[in-house]
Design a protein around this motif. Structure first.
Motif, PDB file in Angstrom:
ATOM      1  N   LEU A 184       0.830  -1.201   0.000  1.00  0.00           N
ATOM      2  CA  LEU A 184       0.000   0.000   0.000  1.00  0.00           C
ATOM      3  C   LEU A 184       0.864   1.250   0.000  1.00  0.00           C
ATOM      4  O   LEU A 184       1.943   1.282   0.593  1.00  0.00           O
ATOM      5  CB  LEU A 184      -0.902   0.032   1.237  1.00  0.00           C
ATOM      6  CG  LEU A 184      -1.675  -1.236   1.617  1.00  0.00           C
ATOM      7  CD1 LEU A 184      -2.375  -1.030   2.943  1.00  0.00           C
ATOM      8  CD2 LEU A 184      -2.668  -1.595   0.534  1.00  0.00           C
ATOM      9  N   ILE A 185       0.352   2.294  -0.670  1.00  0.00           N
ATOM     10  CA  ILE A 185       0.908   3.641  -0.557  1.00  0.00           C
ATOM     11  C   ILE A 185      -0.170   4.519   0.062  1.00  0.00           C
ATOM     12  O   ILE A 185      -1.250   4.679  -0.503  1.00  0.00           O
ATOM     13  CB  ILE A 185       1.331   4.203  -1.927  1.00  0.00           C
ATOM     14  CG1 ILE A 185       2.459   3.351  -2.519  1.00  0.00           C
ATOM     15  CG2 ILE A 185       1.783   5.658  -1.790  1.00  0.00           C
ATOM     16  CD1 ILE A 185       2.891   3.793  -3.910  1.00  0.00           C
ATOM     17  N   ASN A 196       3.608   6.889   2.824  1.00  0.00           N
ATOM     18  CA  ASN A 196       4.246   5.715   3.407  1.00  0.00           C
ATOM     19  C   ASN A 196       3.992   4.507   2.520  1.00  0.00           C
ATOM     20  O   ASN A 196       2.876   4.305   2.015  1.00  0.00           O
ATOM     21  CB  ASN A 196       3.707   5.437   4.809  1.00  0.00           C
ATOM     22  CG  ASN A 196       4.537   6.086   5.896  1.00  0.00           C
ATOM     23  OD1 ASN A 196       5.534   6.748   5.612  1.00  0.00           O
ATOM     24  ND2 ASN A 196       4.145   5.905   7.142  1.00  0.00           N
ATOM     25  N   ILE A 197       5.011   3.686   2.330  1.00  0.00           N
ATOM     26  CA  ILE A 197       4.898   2.481   1.514  1.00  0.00           C
ATOM     27  C   ILE A 197       4.925   1.287   2.466  1.00  0.00           C
ATOM     28  O   ILE A 197       5.940   1.047   3.134  1.00  0.00           O
ATOM     29  CB  ILE A 197       6.040   2.403   0.485  1.00  0.00           C
ATOM     30  CG1 ILE A 197       6.055   3.675  -0.372  1.00  0.00           C
ATOM     31  CG2 ILE A 197       5.889   1.167  -0.398  1.00  0.00           C
ATOM     32  CD1 ILE A 197       7.251   3.782  -1.293  1.00  0.00           C
ATOM     33  N   ILE A 199       7.978  -0.642   4.380  1.00  0.00           N
ATOM     34  CA  ILE A 199       8.954  -1.192   3.436  1.00  0.00           C
ATOM     35  C   ILE A 199      10.141  -0.249   3.287  1.00  0.00           C
ATOM     36  O   ILE A 199      11.296  -0.667   3.319  1.00  0.00           O
ATOM     37  CB  ILE A 199       8.299  -1.439   2.064  1.00  0.00           C
ATOM     38  CG1 ILE A 199       7.125  -2.414   2.203  1.00  0.00           C
ATOM     39  CG2 ILE A 199       9.321  -1.978   1.076  1.00  0.00           C
ATOM     40  CD1 ILE A 199       6.344  -2.605   0.918  1.00  0.00           C
ATOM     41  N   HIS A 200       9.858   1.051   3.113  1.00  0.00           N
ATOM     42  CA  HIS A 200      10.904   2.062   2.953  1.00  0.00           C
ATOM     43  C   HIS A 200      10.697   3.145   4.021  1.00  0.00           C
ATOM     44  O   HIS A 200       9.640   3.786   4.061  1.00  0.00           O
ATOM     45  CB  HIS A 200      10.837   2.699   1.566  1.00  0.00           C
ATOM     46  CG  HIS A 200      10.895   1.713   0.436  1.00  0.00           C
ATOM     47  ND1 HIS A 200      12.040   1.025   0.101  1.00  0.00           N
ATOM     48  CD2 HIS A 200       9.938   1.298  -0.437  1.00  0.00           C
ATOM     49  CE1 HIS A 200      11.796   0.238  -0.925  1.00  0.00           C
ATOM     50  NE2 HIS A 200      10.528   0.383  -1.272  1.00  0.00           N
ATOM     51  N   ILE A 246       8.206   8.417  -5.400  1.00  0.00           N
ATOM     52  CA  ILE A 246       8.388   8.685  -3.968  1.00  0.00           C
ATOM     53  C   ILE A 246       9.831   8.442  -3.551  1.00  0.00           C
ATOM     54  O   ILE A 246      10.437   9.251  -2.834  1.00  0.00           O
ATOM     55  CB  ILE A 246       7.433   7.812  -3.140  1.00  0.00           C
ATOM     56  CG1 ILE A 246       5.984   8.191  -3.418  1.00  0.00           C
ATOM     57  CG2 ILE A 246       7.739   7.939  -1.645  1.00  0.00           C
ATOM     58  CD1 ILE A 246       4.972   7.206  -2.858  1.00  0.00           C
ATOM     59  N   LEU A 247      10.401   7.336  -3.998  1.00  0.00           N
ATOM     60  CA  LEU A 247      11.778   7.004  -3.632  1.00  0.00           C
ATOM     61  C   LEU A 247      12.771   7.989  -4.248  1.00  0.00           C
ATOM     62  O   LEU A 247      13.814   8.274  -3.655  1.00  0.00           O
ATOM     63  CB  LEU A 247      12.102   5.573  -4.062  1.00  0.00           C
ATOM     64  CG  LEU A 247      11.287   4.476  -3.357  1.00  0.00           C
ATOM     65  CD1 LEU A 247      11.692   3.101  -3.875  1.00  0.00           C
ATOM     66  CD2 LEU A 247      11.462   4.544  -1.842  1.00  0.00           C
ATOM     67  N   THR A 248      12.444   8.511  -5.435  1.00  0.00           N
ATOM     68  CA  THR A 248      13.300   9.526  -6.051  1.00  0.00           C
ATOM     69  C   THR A 248      13.304  10.801  -5.213  1.00  0.00           C
ATOM     70  O   THR A 248      14.361  11.364  -4.920  1.00  0.00           O
ATOM     71  CB  THR A 248      12.823   9.839  -7.474  1.00  0.00           C
ATOM     72  OG1 THR A 248      12.908   8.662  -8.274  1.00  0.00           O
ATOM     73  CG2 THR A 248      13.666  10.939  -8.107  1.00  0.00           C
TER      74      THR A 248
END
Length: 218
Positions: free
Chosen positions: A7-8, A50-51, A73-74, A117-119
């Protein structure tokens, strides 16, 4: 029935002193709502973007599912520790929450959003216009994107990278190419008279931004 999913988090709605409806984009089921317990220990889990990895428990009597075994997760430390990045993150989550309909599987959108998101989390500088880059790539994901001819007068020598990365929506997080791309976006978006190629014609970017803004506030 219980299934595993990722989920995001997009938004939350408090429904009582002990309950919270979490709106999230799931990898398997698209945008959905989940009922969770609202307590101080789990509050940090439901921050926008949030992931999470979770087990989804279907409820035959309600459209709202329950979550258990939730884990991050991250960690997104780079995003949470920077006020400007956090503001961009809230904007991104609000845009997706307003634009994506419930109940439609969006696995490709989920993967693209995770990468975006991670970028943002990884960038250490040159992210002040990241939300513009996000909107540009979101338009491409939705089926329309700027034409090369319309960008050439504004993107300069970065035109090739912009067209390549805007169409693919992928890049190396925090890389030199990514920074050049964001600087080019800054230059390009300083003038909103760029034409966007649509299946039925063209739309000026000012109209595009008005359209997206209308979707967000509606």
């Amino acid at each position: 029935m219980t299934t595993g999913d990722r989920l995001i988090i997009l938004n939350t709605t408090r429904t009582g002193e002990k309950s919270l409806v979490v709106h999230a984009l799931s990898r398997a089921g698209g945008r959905r709502g989940y009922i969770v317990s609202a307590d101080s220990r789990s509050g940090a889990l439901w921050q926008p973007l949030n992931i999470l990895d979770a087990e989804v428990v279907e409820n035959p009597r309600s459209e709202l599912c329950r979550l258990r075994g939730v884990s991050v997760i991250h960690p997104l430390e780079g995003l949470r520790s920077n006020l400007y990045k956090s503001a961009i993150g809230i904007f991104i989550s609000e845009v997706i929450w307003r634009l994506v309909r419930e109940g439609q599987p969006e696995e490709s959108l989920w993967s693209w959003l995770e990468g975006s998101i991670l970028t943002l989390n990884a960038l250490e500088a040159d992210f002040s216009n990241y939300h513009l880059r996000f909107l540009l790539e979101l338009c491409s994901t939705m089926g329309f994107s700027p034409s090369r001819e319309g960008l050439e007068g504004y993107a300069g020598r970065h035109i090739g990278k912009i067209c390549e990365m805007a169409s693919s929506g992928t890049s190396s997080r925090g890389s030199k190419r990514e920074k050049l791309y964001l600087r080019a976006i800054d230059r390009m978006m300083s003038n909103l008279r760029v034409s966007l190629t649509l299946p039925s014609g063209t739309m000026p970017p000012s109209a595009m931004l008005s359209l997206l803004s209308g979707m967000i506030v509606s």
